[in-house]
Motif scaffolding. Structure first.
Motif, PDB file in Angstrom:
ATOM      1  N   ILE A 207       0.976  -1.257  -0.194  1.00 11.86           N
ATOM      2  CA  ILE A 207       0.224  -0.037  -0.111  1.00 11.86           C
ATOM      3  C   ILE A 207       0.985   1.136   0.202  1.00 11.86           C
ATOM      4  CG2 ILE A 207      -1.753   1.258   1.167  1.00 11.86           C
ATOM      5  CD1 ILE A 207      -2.691  -1.254   2.414  1.00 11.86           C
ATOM      6  N   VAL A 208       0.778   2.099  -1.088  1.00 10.31           N
ATOM      7  CA  VAL A 208       1.733   3.342  -1.086  1.00 10.31           C
ATOM      8  C   VAL A 208       0.658   4.699  -0.820  1.00 10.31           C
ATOM      9  CG1 VAL A 208       3.054   2.004  -2.632  1.00 10.31           C
ATOM     10  CG2 VAL A 208       1.005   3.485  -3.656  1.00 10.31           C
ATOM     11  N   ARG A 209       1.396   5.602  -1.135  1.00 16.31           N
ATOM     12  CA  ARG A 209       0.857   7.047  -0.794  1.00 16.31           C
ATOM     13  C   ARG A 209      -0.430   7.338  -1.381  1.00 16.31           C
ATOM     14  NH1 ARG A 209      -1.861  10.601   0.549  1.00 16.31           N
ATOM     15  NH2 ARG A 209      -1.441  12.502   1.313  1.00 16.31           N
ATOM     16  N   GLU A 210      -0.633   7.072  -2.735  1.00 14.05           N
ATOM     17  CA  GLU A 210      -1.571   7.323  -3.445  1.00 14.05           C
ATOM     18  C   GLU A 210      -3.047   6.580  -3.162  1.00 14.05           C
ATOM     19  OE1 GLU A 210       2.054   8.137  -6.121  1.00 14.05           O
ATOM     20  OE2 GLU A 210       1.593   6.703  -4.454  1.00 14.05           O
ATOM     21  N   ASP A 211      -2.687   5.410  -2.398  1.00 13.73           N
ATOM     22  CA  ASP A 211      -3.734   4.617  -2.365  1.00 13.73           C
ATOM     23  C   ASP A 211      -4.960   5.059  -1.205  1.00 13.73           C
ATOM     24  OD1 ASP A 211      -2.986   2.605  -4.076  1.00 13.73           O
ATOM     25  OD2 ASP A 211      -1.963   1.658  -2.443  1.00 13.73           O
ATOM     26  N   THR A 212      -4.478   6.050  -0.328  1.00 13.10           N
ATOM     27  CA  THR A 212      -5.500   6.586   0.701  1.00 13.10           C
ATOM     28  C   THR A 212      -5.363   8.143   0.281  1.00 13.10           C
ATOM     29  OG1 THR A 212      -3.963   6.288   2.267  1.00 13.10           O
ATOM     30  CG2 THR A 212      -5.406   4.700   2.128  1.00 13.10           C
ATOM     31  N   PRO A 213      -6.502   8.642   1.067  1.00  6.46           N
ATOM     32  CA  PRO A 213      -6.341  10.173   0.942  1.00  6.46           C
ATOM     33  C   PRO A 213      -5.315  11.053   1.907  1.00  6.46           C
ATOM     34  CG  PRO A 213      -8.598   9.531   1.193  1.00  6.46           C
ATOM     35  CD  PRO A 213      -7.759   8.234   1.347  1.00  6.46           C
ATOM     36  N   ARG A 214      -4.951  10.258   2.914  1.00  4.94           N
ATOM     37  CA  ARG A 214      -3.933  11.050   3.718  1.00  4.94           C
ATOM     38  C   ARG A 214      -2.688  10.240   4.057  1.00  4.94           C
ATOM     39  NH1 ARG A 214      -6.234  12.368   9.056  1.00  4.94           N
ATOM     40  NH2 ARG A 214      -4.582  14.216   8.997  1.00  4.94           N
ATOM     41  N   GLY A 215      -2.672   9.174   3.369  1.00  2.13           N
ATOM     42  CA  GLY A 215      -1.587   8.216   3.706  1.00  2.13           C
ATOM     43  C   GLY A 215      -1.666   7.884   5.288  1.00  2.13           C
ATOM     44  N   LYS A 216      -0.682   7.653   6.046  1.00  3.57           N
ATOM     45  CA  LYS A 216      -0.500   7.142   7.207  1.00  3.57           C
ATOM     46  C   LYS A 216      -0.941   8.163   8.343  1.00  3.57           C
ATOM     47  CE  LYS A 216       3.332   4.622   6.601  1.00  3.57           C
ATOM     48  NZ  LYS A 216       4.462   3.839   6.919  1.00  3.57           N
ATOM     49  N   ALA A 217      -1.110   9.578   7.731  1.00  8.92           N
ATOM     50  CA  ALA A 217      -1.679  10.504   8.987  1.00  8.92           C
ATOM     51  C   ALA A 217      -2.797   9.812   9.768  1.00  8.92           C
ATOM     52  CB  ALA A 217      -1.935  11.793   8.159  1.00  8.92           C
ATOM     53  N   ASP A 218      -3.581   8.926   9.083  1.00  4.08           N
ATOM     54  CA  ASP A 218      -4.485   8.355   9.751  1.00  4.08           C
ATOM     55  C   ASP A 218      -4.423   6.738   9.778  1.00  4.08           C
ATOM     56  OD1 ASP A 218      -5.804   7.668   7.381  1.00  4.08           O
ATOM     57  OD2 ASP A 218      -7.055   9.655   7.518  1.00  4.08           O
ATOM     58  N   GLN A 235      -4.476  -8.935  15.058  1.00  3.79           N
ATOM     59  CA  GLN A 235      -3.458  -9.907  14.440  1.00  3.79           C
ATOM     60  C   GLN A 235      -2.673  -9.156  13.419  1.00  3.79           C
ATOM     61  OE1 GLN A 235      -6.912 -12.058  12.186  1.00  3.79           O
ATOM     62  NE2 GLN A 235      -6.418 -13.707  13.178  1.00  3.79           N
ATOM     63  N   LEU A 236      -2.439  -7.910  13.683  1.00  2.00           N
ATOM     64  CA  LEU A 236      -1.678  -6.972  12.911  1.00  2.00           C
ATOM     65  C   LEU A 236      -0.444  -6.545  13.772  1.00  2.00           C
ATOM     66  CD1 LEU A 236      -0.649  -5.409  10.228  1.00  2.00           C
ATOM     67  CD2 LEU A 236      -2.197  -3.662  11.088  1.00  2.00           C
ATOM     68  N   VAL A 237       0.738  -6.570  13.322  1.00  2.00           N
ATOM     69  CA  VAL A 237       1.772  -5.804  13.786  1.00  2.00           C
ATOM     70  C   VAL A 237       2.536  -4.931  12.691  1.00  2.00           C
ATOM     71  CG1 VAL A 237       3.496  -7.525  13.678  1.00  2.00           C
ATOM     72  CG2 VAL A 237       3.930  -5.820  15.429  1.00  2.00           C
ATOM     73  N   ALA A 238       2.771  -3.633  13.177  1.00  2.00           N
ATOM     74  CA  ALA A 238       3.166  -2.563  12.210  1.00  2.00           C
ATOM     75  C   ALA A 238       4.549  -2.261  12.448  1.00  2.00           C
ATOM     76  CB  ALA A 238       2.391  -1.465  11.797  1.00  2.00           C
ATOM     77  N   ILE A 239       5.652  -2.343  11.682  1.00  2.00           N
ATOM     78  CA  ILE A 239       6.837  -1.910  12.038  1.00  2.00           C
ATOM     79  C   ILE A 239       7.372  -0.903  11.388  1.00  2.00           C
ATOM     80  CG2 ILE A 239       9.368  -2.894  12.239  1.00  2.00           C
ATOM     81  CD1 ILE A 239       7.022  -4.972  13.041  1.00  2.00           C
ATOM     82  N   GLY A 240       7.705   0.260  11.981  1.00  2.00           N
ATOM     83  CA  GLY A 240       8.060   1.558  11.348  1.00  2.00           C
ATOM     84  C   GLY A 240       9.039   2.340  11.966  1.00  2.00           C
ATOM     85  N   ASP A 241       9.396   3.534  11.700  1.00  2.00           N
ATOM     86  CA  ASP A 241      10.256   4.659  12.177  1.00  2.00           C
ATOM     87  C   ASP A 241       9.657   5.653  12.800  1.00  2.00           C
ATOM     88  OD1 ASP A 241      10.088   5.288   9.305  1.00  2.00           O
ATOM     89  OD2 ASP A 241      11.331   7.055  10.167  1.00  2.00           O
ATOM     90  N   HIS A 242       8.311   5.823  12.501  1.00  4.35           N
ATOM     91  CA  HIS A 242       7.623   6.899  12.903  1.00  4.35           C
ATOM     92  C   HIS A 242       6.823   6.704  14.187  1.00  4.35           C
ATOM     93  CE1 HIS A 242       5.288  10.751  13.136  1.00  4.35           C
ATOM     94  NE2 HIS A 242       6.200  11.265  12.276  1.00  4.35           N
ATOM     95  N   PRO A 243       6.950   7.445  15.294  1.00  4.76           N
ATOM     96  CA  PRO A 243       6.325   7.135  16.394  1.00  4.76           C
ATOM     97  C   PRO A 243       4.803   7.110  16.318  1.00  4.76           C
ATOM     98  CG  PRO A 243       8.041   8.650  16.917  1.00  4.76           C
ATOM     99  CD  PRO A 243       8.100   8.488  15.488  1.00  4.76           C
ATOM    100  N   VAL A 244       4.398   7.830  15.477  1.00  6.26           N
ATOM    101  CA  VAL A 244       2.680   7.999  15.192  1.00  6.26           C
ATOM    102  C   VAL A 244       2.331   7.536  14.128  1.00  6.26           C
ATOM    103  CG1 VAL A 244       0.741   9.757  14.978  1.00  6.26           C
ATOM    104  CG2 VAL A 244       2.743  10.243  16.357  1.00  6.26           C
ATOM    105  N   SER A 267      14.700  14.426  14.606  1.00 11.01           N
ATOM    106  CA  SER A 267      13.346  15.445  14.279  1.00 11.01           C
ATOM    107  C   SER A 267      12.465  14.754  14.858  1.00 11.01           C
ATOM    108  CB  SER A 267      13.222  15.773  12.987  1.00 11.01           C
ATOM    109  OG  SER A 267      12.989  14.742  12.148  1.00 11.01           O
ATOM    110  N   TYR A 268      12.123  13.254  15.061  1.00  8.73           N
ATOM    111  CA  TYR A 268      11.262  12.714  15.646  1.00  8.73           C
ATOM    112  C   TYR A 268      11.015  12.704  17.425  1.00  8.73           C
ATOM    113  CZ  TYR A 268      10.571  10.501  11.037  1.00  8.73           C
ATOM    114  OH  TYR A 268      10.231  10.438   9.690  1.00  8.73           O
ATOM    115  N   ASN A 269      12.048  13.314  17.952  1.00 12.70           N
ATOM    116  CA  ASN A 269      12.154  13.366  19.392  1.00 12.70           C
ATOM    117  C   ASN A 269      11.193  14.286  20.114  1.00 12.70           C
ATOM    118  OD1 ASN A 269      14.538  11.978  19.377  1.00 12.70           O
ATOM    119  ND2 ASN A 269      15.968  13.521  19.792  1.00 12.70           N
ATOM    120  N   ASP A 270      10.504  15.091  19.329  1.00  8.91           N
ATOM    121  CA  ASP A 270       9.383  15.966  19.774  1.00  8.91           C
ATOM    122  C   ASP A 270       8.244  15.643  19.164  1.00  8.91           C
ATOM    123  OD1 ASP A 270      11.490  17.597  21.256  1.00  8.91           O
ATOM    124  OD2 ASP A 270      11.770  18.790  19.221  1.00  8.91           O
ATOM    125  N   VAL A 271       7.853  14.729  18.719  1.00  9.04           N
ATOM    126  CA  VAL A 271       6.725  14.168  18.461  1.00  9.04           C
ATOM    127  C   VAL A 271       6.057  13.423  19.537  1.00  9.04           C
ATOM    128  CG1 VAL A 271       5.570  12.306  16.746  1.00  9.04           C
ATOM    129  CG2 VAL A 271       7.393  13.413  15.858  1.00  9.04           C
TER     130      VAL A 271
END
Length: 306
Positions: A207-218, A235-244, A267-271
């Motif tokens: 699933i890529v950015r164009e597949d949803t209106p806001r991407g992983k912002a939601d 049943q899902l585990v997500a692995i990624g570098d962004h805390p949100v 730059s994610y320290n303040d997220v």
């Protein structure tokens, strides 16, 4: 030329400090440490090779991974070291343009291009011609078009995976997990990154950015994934570098999130993340201790919390 050109180019090149950058190819690290943390070799006072996977993985909620059947990987800075990939691509692109007659200092201005891309969009397909126009005042249309084509041609050969990615994916697949990719990178960028390193064909869904209106912002990309593979959030585990985007959003919908600290940027320290990760890893291979397979899950998870 705009204000940014004056702010970037009025300083000496040595004064333009960009974390993880070495302008000399011989000194360039293939996997530079995250600027916010010491390198893996010195962080705990022992060589990285001396730390076992179970010593490194940090599990916050030990019993919650028992039901996991679907693993959703972020791509950039989780599987692919995208920042090093871009540094190398930009340097090679400007060297090529200089060889073709563009009057630039490719080594020094590759640093400026990298800083420009971090600010303007690391995946902007026009980032090279935009930099040439806005920062260097280049008005040769053929050279600008050549800059874009050269970057697109060179990037696949520059893509760098983090250590152990392919072997980890293969082992997780052999343990019965469905492997998927959910990324905010645009489709064309993903097409350039997956094939050169053997990632094509290793994912059940991408699933890529164009597949949803806001991407992983939601949470919509992960909801779409669950619908596609007929699975429940637990049943899902997500692995990624962004805390949100990669972690907290998935935990909020009832899934599990693993923070890929090896790719997390300073730059994610303040997220502010509403939910803490289920676990944290400092290398993709550490997933093998967290997700050992149906028959071994309980004993392996128990060993992590002793």
């Amino acid at each position: 030329m705009g204000d940014r050109r004056r702010s970037l180019c009025s300083r000496s090149h040595d004064a333009l400090e960009i974390p993880g950058w070495s302008s000399s190819p011989s000194n360039r690290s293939p996997n530079p440490p995250c600027p916010s943390r010491p390198s893996a070799s010195s962080r705990d006072g022992m060589p990285a090779t001396a730390r076992t996977t179970t010593q490194s993985a940090k599990l916050n909620q030990p019993s919650t991974l028992d039901d996991v059947e679907v693993i959703a990987f972020d791509v950039d800075n989780t599987l692919v070291d995208i920042l090093q990939t871009k540094r190398d691509t930009f340097a090679a692109t400007l060297e090529t343009l200089a060889d073709r007659g563009l009057a630039i200092d490719p080594e020094a201005q590759a640093r400026e291009l990298y800083a420009f891309a971090l600010e303007e969009g690391i995946d902007d397909p026009d980032v090279v011609p935009r930099f040439l126009v806005e920062e260097l005042g280049v008005d040769d249309e053929r050279m600008l078009a050549d800059g874009r084509r050269t970057m697109e041609r060179l990037e696949p050969g520059m893509v760098q995976l983090y250590e152990g990615v392919i072997s980890t994916l293969d082992q997780l697949r052999s343990r019965g997990y469905q492997l998927c990719a959910v990324t905010d990178a645009p489709r064309e960028a993903v097409r350039r990154r997956l094939p050169p390193n053997g990632l094509t064909g290793r994912f059940d869904r991408v699933i890529v950015r164009e597949d949803t209106p806001r991407g992983k912002a939601d949470t919509r990309p992960f909801e779409m994934l669950l619908e596609a593979v007929d699975a429940r959030p637990e049943q899902l585990v997500a692995i990624g570098d962004h805390p949100v985007r990669d972690v907290s959003n998935v935990v909020a919908m009832g899934g599990h999130g693993v923070l890929a600290e090896h790719g997390t940027r300073s730059s994610y320290n303040d997220v502010a993340a509403e939910h803490e990760p289920t676990a944290a890893i400092d290398g993709v291979e550490e997933l093998l201790a967290l997700l050992p397979g149906c028959d071994q899950r309980s004993s392996a998870l128990a060993s992590l919390t002793r």
